[in-house]
Design a protein around this motif. Sequence first.
Motif, PDB file in Angstrom:
ATOM      1  N   GLY A 118       9.522  60.304  -8.884  1.00 45.58           N
ATOM      2  CA  GLY A 118       9.025  59.092  -8.214  1.00 45.58           C
ATOM      3  C   GLY A 118       9.678  58.760  -6.881  1.00 45.58           C
ATOM      4  O   GLY A 118       9.409  57.699  -6.305  1.00 45.58           O
ATOM      5  N   ALA A 119      10.539  59.640  -6.360  1.00 47.72           N
ATOM      6  CA  ALA A 119      11.236  59.317  -5.103  1.00 47.72           C
ATOM      7  C   ALA A 119      10.261  59.349  -3.925  1.00 47.72           C
ATOM      8  O   ALA A 119       9.350  60.168  -3.883  1.00 47.72           O
ATOM      9  N   LYS A 120      10.477  58.427  -2.961  1.00 48.96           N
ATOM     10  CA  LYS A 120       9.608  58.326  -1.782  1.00 48.96           C
ATOM     11  C   LYS A 120      10.478  58.360  -0.525  1.00 48.96           C
ATOM     12  O   LYS A 120      11.612  57.866  -0.536  1.00 48.96           O
ATOM     13  N   PRO A 121       9.935  58.904   0.579  1.00 49.86           N
ATOM     14  CA  PRO A 121      10.689  58.887   1.838  1.00 49.86           C
ATOM     15  C   PRO A 121      11.176  57.471   2.153  1.00 49.86           C
ATOM     16  O   PRO A 121      10.458  56.507   1.887  1.00 49.86           O
ATOM     17  N   THR A 122      12.386  57.397   2.677  1.00 50.24           N
ATOM     18  CA  THR A 122      13.181  56.181   2.993  1.00 50.24           C
ATOM     19  C   THR A 122      13.934  55.622   1.773  1.00 50.24           C
ATOM     20  O   THR A 122      14.819  54.792   1.948  1.00 50.24           O
ATOM     21  N   PRO A 127      15.072  52.109 -10.563  1.00 45.06           N
ATOM     22  CA  PRO A 127      15.098  53.315  -9.726  1.00 45.06           C
ATOM     23  C   PRO A 127      13.691  53.916  -9.615  1.00 45.06           C
ATOM     24  O   PRO A 127      12.872  53.766 -10.522  1.00 45.06           O
ATOM     25  N   THR A 128      13.451  54.611  -8.517  1.00 45.27           N
ATOM     26  CA  THR A 128      12.163  55.284  -8.358  1.00 45.27           C
ATOM     27  C   THR A 128      12.213  56.685  -8.979  1.00 45.27           C
ATOM     28  O   THR A 128      11.185  57.255  -9.321  1.00 45.27           O
ATOM     29  N   SER A 129      13.429  57.222  -9.108  1.00 47.25           N
ATOM     30  CA  SER A 129      13.619  58.498  -9.811  1.00 47.25           C
ATOM     31  C   SER A 129      15.053  58.525 -10.324  1.00 47.25           C
ATOM     32  O   SER A 129      15.916  57.811  -9.789  1.00 47.25           O
ATOM     33  N   MET A 130      15.299  59.339 -11.344  1.00 48.11           N
ATOM     34  CA  MET A 130      16.683  59.419 -11.863  1.00 48.11           C
ATOM     35  C   MET A 130      16.879  60.729 -12.620  1.00 48.11           C
ATOM     36  O   MET A 130      15.953  61.283 -13.211  1.00 48.11           O
ATOM     37  N   PHE A 187      20.266  58.662  -8.731  1.00 46.14           N
ATOM     38  CA  PHE A 187      18.938  58.042  -8.711  1.00 46.14           C
ATOM     39  C   PHE A 187      18.569  57.590  -7.311  1.00 46.14           C
ATOM     40  O   PHE A 187      19.403  57.581  -6.400  1.00 46.14           O
ATOM     41  N   THR A 188      17.294  57.258  -7.175  1.00 44.62           N
ATOM     42  CA  THR A 188      16.823  56.749  -5.886  1.00 44.62           C
ATOM     43  C   THR A 188      16.290  55.337  -6.089  1.00 44.62           C
ATOM     44  O   THR A 188      15.753  55.009  -7.153  1.00 44.62           O
ATOM     45  N   VAL A 189      16.489  54.496  -5.069  1.00 47.07           N
ATOM     46  CA  VAL A 189      15.961  53.120  -5.114  1.00 47.07           C
ATOM     47  C   VAL A 189      15.263  52.826  -3.788  1.00 47.07           C
ATOM     48  O   VAL A 189      15.596  53.415  -2.750  1.00 47.07           O
ATOM     49  N   SER A 190      14.328  51.924  -3.855  1.00 49.59           N
ATOM     50  CA  SER A 190      13.653  51.490  -2.635  1.00 49.59           C
ATOM     51  C   SER A 190      14.678  50.865  -1.687  1.00 49.59           C
ATOM     52  O   SER A 190      15.609  50.187  -2.127  1.00 49.59           O
ATOM     53  N   ILE A 191      14.480  51.083  -0.401  1.00 50.34           N
ATOM     54  CA  ILE A 191      15.405  50.528   0.591  1.00 50.34           C
ATOM     55  C   ILE A 191      15.422  48.993   0.517  1.00 50.34           C
ATOM     56  O   ILE A 191      16.424  48.351   0.848  1.00 50.34           O
ATOM     57  N   LYS A 210      20.821  44.458  -3.229  1.00 51.98           N
ATOM     58  CA  LYS A 210      21.187  44.235  -4.641  1.00 51.98           C
ATOM     59  C   LYS A 210      22.275  45.204  -5.116  1.00 51.98           C
ATOM     60  O   LYS A 210      23.023  44.895  -6.032  1.00 51.98           O
ATOM     61  N   ILE A 211      22.348  46.375  -4.525  1.00 54.12           N
ATOM     62  CA  ILE A 211      23.323  47.363  -5.009  1.00 54.12           C
ATOM     63  C   ILE A 211      24.527  47.524  -4.080  1.00 54.12           C
ATOM     64  O   ILE A 211      25.553  48.071  -4.470  1.00 54.12           O
ATOM     65  N   LYS A 212      24.397  47.038  -2.870  1.00 54.20           N
ATOM     66  CA  LYS A 212      25.429  47.247  -1.849  1.00 54.20           C
ATOM     67  C   LYS A 212      26.774  46.685  -2.306  1.00 54.20           C
ATOM     68  O   LYS A 212      26.851  45.573  -2.834  1.00 54.20           O
ATOM     69  N   GLY A 213      27.818  47.478  -2.125  1.00 54.22           N
ATOM     70  CA  GLY A 213      29.163  47.016  -2.465  1.00 54.22           C
ATOM     71  C   GLY A 213      29.494  47.061  -3.943  1.00 54.22           C
ATOM     72  O   GLY A 213      30.612  46.738  -4.332  1.00 54.22           O
ATOM     73  N   ASN A 214      28.556  47.457  -4.805  1.00 54.91           N
ATOM     74  CA  ASN A 214      28.868  47.532  -6.234  1.00 54.91           C
ATOM     75  C   ASN A 214      29.866  48.674  -6.473  1.00 54.91           C
ATOM     76  O   ASN A 214      29.620  49.812  -6.071  1.00 54.91           O
ATOM     77  N   PRO A 215      31.006  48.377  -7.127  1.00 53.94           N
ATOM     78  CA  PRO A 215      32.046  49.403  -7.287  1.00 53.94           C
ATOM     79  C   PRO A 215      31.614  50.597  -8.143  1.00 53.94           C
ATOM     80  O   PRO A 215      32.236  51.657  -8.083  1.00 53.94           O
ATOM     81  N   ASN A 216      30.537  50.438  -8.937  1.00 55.56           N
ATOM     82  CA  ASN A 216      30.071  51.551  -9.774  1.00 55.56           C
ATOM     83  C   ASN A 216      29.119  52.499  -9.049  1.00 55.56           C
ATOM     84  O   ASN A 216      28.773  53.537  -9.574  1.00 55.56           O
ATOM     85  N   LEU A 217      28.650  52.079  -7.865  1.00 59.52           N
ATOM     86  CA  LEU A 217      27.558  52.813  -7.218  1.00 59.52           C
ATOM     87  C   LEU A 217      27.916  53.188  -5.786  1.00 59.52           C
ATOM     88  O   LEU A 217      28.528  52.406  -5.070  1.00 59.52           O
ATOM     89  N   SER A 218      27.521  54.401  -5.383  1.00 62.25           N
ATOM     90  CA  SER A 218      27.680  54.823  -3.987  1.00 62.25           C
ATOM     91  C   SER A 218      26.337  55.263  -3.441  1.00 62.25           C
ATOM     92  O   SER A 218      25.663  56.087  -4.060  1.00 62.25           O
ATOM     93  N   VAL A 219      25.984  54.725  -2.286  1.00 59.80           N
ATOM     94  CA  VAL A 219      24.786  55.210  -1.582  1.00 59.80           C
ATOM     95  C   VAL A 219      25.228  56.426  -0.779  1.00 59.80           C
ATOM     96  O   VAL A 219      26.119  56.330   0.061  1.00 59.80           O
ATOM     97  N   ILE A 220      24.636  57.590  -1.077  1.00 56.70           N
ATOM     98  CA  ILE A 220      25.120  58.828  -0.448  1.00 56.70           C
ATOM     99  C   ILE A 220      24.107  59.457   0.502  1.00 56.70           C
ATOM    100  O   ILE A 220      24.379  60.496   1.094  1.00 56.70           O
ATOM    101  N   GLY A 221      22.929  58.853   0.625  1.00 58.08           N
ATOM    102  CA  GLY A 221      21.939  59.437   1.529  1.00 58.08           C
ATOM    103  C   GLY A 221      20.592  58.792   1.347  1.00 58.08           C
ATOM    104  O   GLY A 221      20.485  57.716   0.756  1.00 58.08           O
ATOM    105  N   HIS A 222      19.570  59.455   1.841  1.00 57.55           N
ATOM    106  CA  HIS A 222      18.217  58.928   1.685  1.00 57.55           C
ATOM    107  C   HIS A 222      17.200  60.054   1.566  1.00 57.55           C
ATOM    108  O   HIS A 222      17.464  61.203   1.940  1.00 57.55           O
TER     109      HIS A 222
END
Length: 348
Positions: A163-167, A233-236, A297-301, A306-318
């Motif tokens: 289910g992942a989408k560009p962006t 998530p859109t995919s996981m 997993f992927t999430v909509s931009i 909602k996820i920014k700064g959460n110590p359990n999660l790292s945004v690593i790309g797009h």
Amino acid sequence: MLEDKNQEKTSLAKLGEFGLINHLTKHFKMHHSSTVKGVGDDAAVISSSNKEIIITTDLLVEGVHFDLSYMPLKHLGYKAVMVNLSDVYAMNATAEQITVSIAVSNRFPLEAIEELYAGIQLACDTYKVDLIGGDTTSSTKGMLISITAIGSAKKEDIVYRNGAKPTDLIVVSGDLGGAYLGLQVLEREKQVFQVNPQSQPDLDNYTYIIERQLKPEARKDIPILLKELEVKPTSMIDISDGLSSEIMHICTQSKTGCKIYEDKLPLDPQVIATSEEFNMDSTMIALSGGEDYELLFTVSIDDYDKIKGNPNLSVIGHITEENEGMNLVTRANQEIELKAQGWNSLQE
Ligand SMILES: [Mg+2]
């Protein structure tokens, strides 16, 4: 551990198969009302209510997937359950039941199988899953463990790989590469021990990465956290073979490309220090080391806040368009094509 001559050992033949199953499973507690009938009849009975049922299975073979010279049996039992629960959580589902089948050679006495089951039981109690059946049989050589996990989720909550989408943002839980490096340390100590059985390994500097290898934890908390944050998530997928091959599964199935940023990869300080000691590239280990059992997993931009700064999660790309390919952006801002290297490719 199995060579301890001071303890009395009970041969499995004495108990018989049904005696053994009863002996091993009588202390397991049930946690789910969906478990209608567990061990003790011809088959288990699960009530499905109005949810979708999730099923996953995994086979572990001694000498291929685990080495009992440094893997205590209790840890092995625990880890064998984690490997399966991780796949259920990767569907954004709740794990509810497991079946456990084992084949063992006559070198294992009852006490060894009890250790294995102590680990399985600890996992069941900690993660609230019910052991509902399985099989025990003999093997001519070594041990095999097959576990099936059963879970459930509402149809609209299930997350697939496609289910992942560009962006979309690419997010990973926890940190990466620890389990692989833990294995390297254990392999090294095993070799030292073979040369000098008197040696006492000093593993103080490696406690975190060894634990990542010997006692991984499936990320039951992440689907719960995402629900709390109101993020679907859109995919996981779970990371069993290394980040690189897992993101490639998502991209291939979603018909997209991706950009992963080297400087965003979450690495524990012990992973960085130990990679240096082993003369290995920590980025390579994060991409290709396996068995971390984190969720990718992927999430909509639109969900970024909602996820920014959460110590359990790292945004690593797009996620990108498919024709842009799957790439790693290095610290020097160069783009390198990702390769699907399972963790075995790191070993000589
Ligand atoms: Mg998986």
